[in-house]
Design a protein around this motif. Structure first.
Motif, PDB file in Angstrom:
ATOM      1  N   VAL A  33       7.810  -2.395   6.315  1.00 27.86           N
ATOM      2  CA  VAL A  33       6.848  -1.864   7.037  1.00 27.86           C
ATOM      3  C   VAL A  33       7.152  -0.404   7.457  1.00 27.86           C
ATOM      4  CG1 VAL A  33       5.065  -2.131   8.716  1.00 27.86           C
ATOM      5  CG2 VAL A  33       5.928  -4.149   7.271  1.00 27.86           C
ATOM      6  N   ALA A  34       6.423   0.429   7.344  1.00 22.86           N
ATOM      7  CA  ALA A  34       6.805   1.921   7.729  1.00 22.86           C
ATOM      8  C   ALA A  34       8.195   2.245   7.615  1.00 22.86           C
ATOM      9  CB  ALA A  34       6.436   1.947   9.429  1.00 22.86           C
ATOM     10  N   GLY A  35       8.933   1.829   6.516  1.00 19.85           N
ATOM     11  CA  GLY A  35      10.268   2.112   6.206  1.00 19.85           C
ATOM     12  C   GLY A  35      11.299   1.178   6.527  1.00 19.85           C
ATOM     13  N   LYS A  36      10.857   0.398   7.424  1.00 19.75           N
ATOM     14  CA  LYS A  36      12.019  -0.424   8.209  1.00 19.75           C
ATOM     15  C   LYS A  36      11.906  -1.821   7.486  1.00 19.75           C
ATOM     16  CE  LYS A  36      11.321   1.586  12.588  1.00 19.75           C
ATOM     17  NZ  LYS A  36      10.727   1.522  13.848  1.00 19.75           N
ATOM     18  N   ALA A  37      12.948  -2.224   6.994  1.00 19.18           N
ATOM     19  CA  ALA A  37      13.129  -3.600   6.205  1.00 19.18           C
ATOM     20  C   ALA A  37      13.098  -4.629   7.040  1.00 19.18           C
ATOM     21  CB  ALA A  37      14.632  -3.579   5.344  1.00 19.18           C
ATOM     22  N   PHE A  38      12.889  -5.725   6.527  1.00 19.09           N
ATOM     23  CA  PHE A  38      12.924  -7.060   7.153  1.00 19.09           C
ATOM     24  C   PHE A  38      12.890  -8.250   6.328  1.00 19.09           C
ATOM     25  CE2 PHE A  38       8.306  -6.817   6.742  1.00 19.09           C
ATOM     26  CZ  PHE A  38       7.885  -8.398   6.249  1.00 19.09           C
TER      27      PHE A  38
ATOM     28  N   ASN B 297       0.893  -1.154   0.032  1.00 21.36           N
ATOM     29  CA  ASN B 297      -0.030  -0.137  -0.166  1.00 21.36           C
ATOM     30  C   ASN B 297       1.000   1.253   0.073  1.00 21.36           C
ATOM     31  OD1 ASN B 297       0.806   0.390   2.553  1.00 21.36           O
ATOM     32  ND2 ASN B 297      -1.193   0.913   3.241  1.00 21.36           N
ATOM     33  N   GLN B 298       0.561   1.953  -0.547  1.00 20.30           N
ATOM     34  CA  GLN B 298       1.162   3.499  -0.612  1.00 20.30           C
ATOM     35  C   GLN B 298       0.730   4.575   0.083  1.00 20.30           C
ATOM     36  OE1 GLN B 298       4.368   3.093  -2.177  1.00 20.30           O
ATOM     37  NE2 GLN B 298       3.616   0.959  -2.310  1.00 20.30           N
ATOM     38  N   PHE B 299      -0.500   4.621   0.461  1.00 16.08           N
ATOM     39  CA  PHE B 299      -1.103   5.267   1.412  1.00 16.08           C
ATOM     40  C   PHE B 299      -1.162   5.238   3.095  1.00 16.08           C
ATOM     41  CE2 PHE B 299      -2.876   4.657  -2.820  1.00 16.08           C
ATOM     42  CZ  PHE B 299      -2.589   5.962  -3.425  1.00 16.08           C
ATOM     43  N   VAL B 300      -0.547   6.029   3.611  1.00 13.75           N
ATOM     44  CA  VAL B 300      -0.497   5.975   5.084  1.00 13.75           C
ATOM     45  C   VAL B 300      -1.758   6.304   5.747  1.00 13.75           C
ATOM     46  CG1 VAL B 300       0.496   8.251   5.511  1.00 13.75           C
ATOM     47  CG2 VAL B 300       0.972   6.197   7.320  1.00 13.75           C
ATOM     48  N   SER B 301      -2.245   5.943   6.557  1.00 15.65           N
ATOM     49  CA  SER B 301      -3.393   6.142   7.386  1.00 15.65           C
ATOM     50  C   SER B 301      -3.275   6.100   8.905  1.00 15.65           C
ATOM     51  CB  SER B 301      -4.544   5.272   6.947  1.00 15.65           C
ATOM     52  OG  SER B 301      -4.592   4.107   7.446  1.00 15.65           O
ATOM     53  N   ALA B 302      -4.207   6.502   9.827  1.00 14.09           N
ATOM     54  CA  ALA B 302      -3.789   6.581  11.230  1.00 14.09           C
ATOM     55  C   ALA B 302      -3.611   5.121  11.652  1.00 14.09           C
ATOM     56  CB  ALA B 302      -5.039   7.283  11.769  1.00 14.09           C
ATOM     57  N   ASP B 303      -4.199   4.166  11.087  1.00 15.99           N
ATOM     58  CA  ASP B 303      -4.303   2.645  11.529  1.00 15.99           C
ATOM     59  C   ASP B 303      -3.447   1.804  10.656  1.00 15.99           C
ATOM     60  OD1 ASP B 303      -6.286   2.732   9.635  1.00 15.99           O
ATOM     61  OD2 ASP B 303      -7.215   1.351  10.700  1.00 15.99           O
ATOM     62  N   GLN B 304      -2.611   2.236   9.713  1.00 13.99           N
ATOM     63  CA  GLN B 304      -2.064   1.407   8.534  1.00 13.99           C
ATOM     64  C   GLN B 304      -0.870   1.947   8.262  1.00 13.99           C
ATOM     65  OE1 GLN B 304      -4.213  -0.031   5.807  1.00 13.99           O
ATOM     66  NE2 GLN B 304      -2.669  -1.568   4.864  1.00 13.99           N
ATOM     67  N   PRO B 305       0.391   1.578   8.508  1.00 15.70           N
ATOM     68  CA  PRO B 305       1.607   1.905   7.833  1.00 15.70           C
ATOM     69  C   PRO B 305       1.875   1.632   6.367  1.00 15.70           C
ATOM     70  CG  PRO B 305       2.061   0.446   9.032  1.00 15.70           C
ATOM     71  CD  PRO B 305       0.583   0.468   9.200  1.00 15.70           C
ATOM     72  N   ILE B 306       2.675   2.424   5.715  1.00 13.83           N
ATOM     73  CA  ILE B 306       3.141   2.004   4.210  1.00 13.83           C
ATOM     74  C   ILE B 306       3.748   0.654   4.308  1.00 13.83           C
ATOM     75  CG2 ILE B 306       4.426   2.609   2.420  1.00 13.83           C
ATOM     76  CD1 ILE B 306       3.672   5.668   2.830  1.00 13.83           C
ATOM     77  N   PHE B 307       3.680  -0.230   3.744  1.00 15.58           N
ATOM     78  CA  PHE B 307       4.365  -1.399   3.489  1.00 15.58           C
ATOM     79  C   PHE B 307       4.263  -2.103   2.232  1.00 15.58           C
ATOM     80  CE2 PHE B 307      -0.251  -2.943   3.978  1.00 15.58           C
ATOM     81  CZ  PHE B 307      -0.451  -3.837   3.049  1.00 15.58           C
ATOM     82  N   ASN B 308       5.291  -2.890   1.800  1.00 15.66           N
ATOM     83  CA  ASN B 308       5.635  -3.438   0.579  1.00 15.66           C
ATOM     84  C   ASN B 308       6.279  -4.650   0.893  1.00 15.66           C
ATOM     85  OD1 ASN B 308       6.369  -3.977  -1.828  1.00 15.66           O
ATOM     86  ND2 ASN B 308       7.905  -2.451  -2.334  1.00 15.66           N
ATOM     87  N   ILE B 309       5.571  -5.719   0.941  1.00 11.39           N
ATOM     88  CA  ILE B 309       5.897  -7.131   1.306  1.00 11.39           C
ATOM     89  C   ILE B 309       5.697  -8.016   0.023  1.00 11.39           C
ATOM     90  CG2 ILE B 309       5.579  -9.111   2.907  1.00 11.39           C
ATOM     91  CD1 ILE B 309       4.300  -6.912   4.836  1.00 11.39           C
ATOM     92  N   ASP B 310       6.965  -9.143  -0.025  1.00 13.91           N
ATOM     93  CA  ASP B 310       6.852 -10.097  -0.982  1.00 13.91           C
ATOM     94  C   ASP B 310       6.910 -11.556  -0.336  1.00 13.91           C
ATOM     95  OD1 ASP B 310       6.961  -8.760  -3.723  1.00 13.91           O
ATOM     96  OD2 ASP B 310       8.558  -7.978  -2.725  1.00 13.91           O
ATOM     97  N   LEU B 311       6.205 -12.161  -0.337  1.00  7.19           N
ATOM     98  CA  LEU B 311       5.944 -13.830   0.059  1.00  7.19           C
ATOM     99  C   LEU B 311       6.285 -14.392  -1.019  1.00  7.19           C
ATOM    100  CD1 LEU B 311       5.378 -15.278   2.730  1.00  7.19           C
ATOM    101  CD2 LEU B 311       2.923 -15.387   2.055  1.00  7.19           C
TER     102      LEU B 311
END
Length: 122
Positions: free
Chosen positions: A47-52, A11-25
């Motif tokens: 998630v929220a700019g933190k890689a994992f 998702n590319q749109f931050v909201s009050a209850d959801q950070p921006i994330f980019n995840i591959d499984l």
């Protein structure tokens, strides 16, 4: 986006209850000499700019629980469980689930070894 062996969620749109994330499984079946067919999964993302990066394996008979494990790992890295990356595109999740069943040769009604639940941390 789903293609066999890979699910991408972002998702590319931050909201009050959801950070921006980019995840591959990513997933594949691996043969363990002792345990037999195992579903190997690797999650890579931000998630929220933190890689994992995380990896896990599930026995053939417990592989149907992959979404629970993936959601728990995404939560560990900051994605709220109320915004599950799997359930956002349920139609793609269904395709992924069916593909996993197919590559594992799993069928509805197959028995589950309860020891595998414990070994897989479920």
């Amino acid at each position: 986006m789903f293609e066999p062996g890979h699910l991408h969620r972002a998702n590319q749109f931050v909201s009050a209850d959801q950070p921006i994330f980019n995840i591959d499984l990513y997933y594949e079946v691996r043969q363990d000499p002792v345990e037999g067919a195992m579903l190997h999964m690797r999650m890579v993302g931000e998630v929220a700019g933190k890689a994992f990066e995380e990896a896990f394996e599930l026995h053939r008979d417990t592989a149907f629980n992959f979404a629970s494990v993936a959601t728990r790992l995404a939560q560990k890295h900051g994605l709220p469980t109320s915004h599950s990356m799997i359930m956002r595109g349920h139609d793609e999740y269904d395709l992924m689930f069916e593909h996993i069943r197919s590559i594992l040769g799993a069928h509805s009604g197959d028995p589950v070894d309860f020891d595998h639940l414990e070994k897989d941390g479920l």
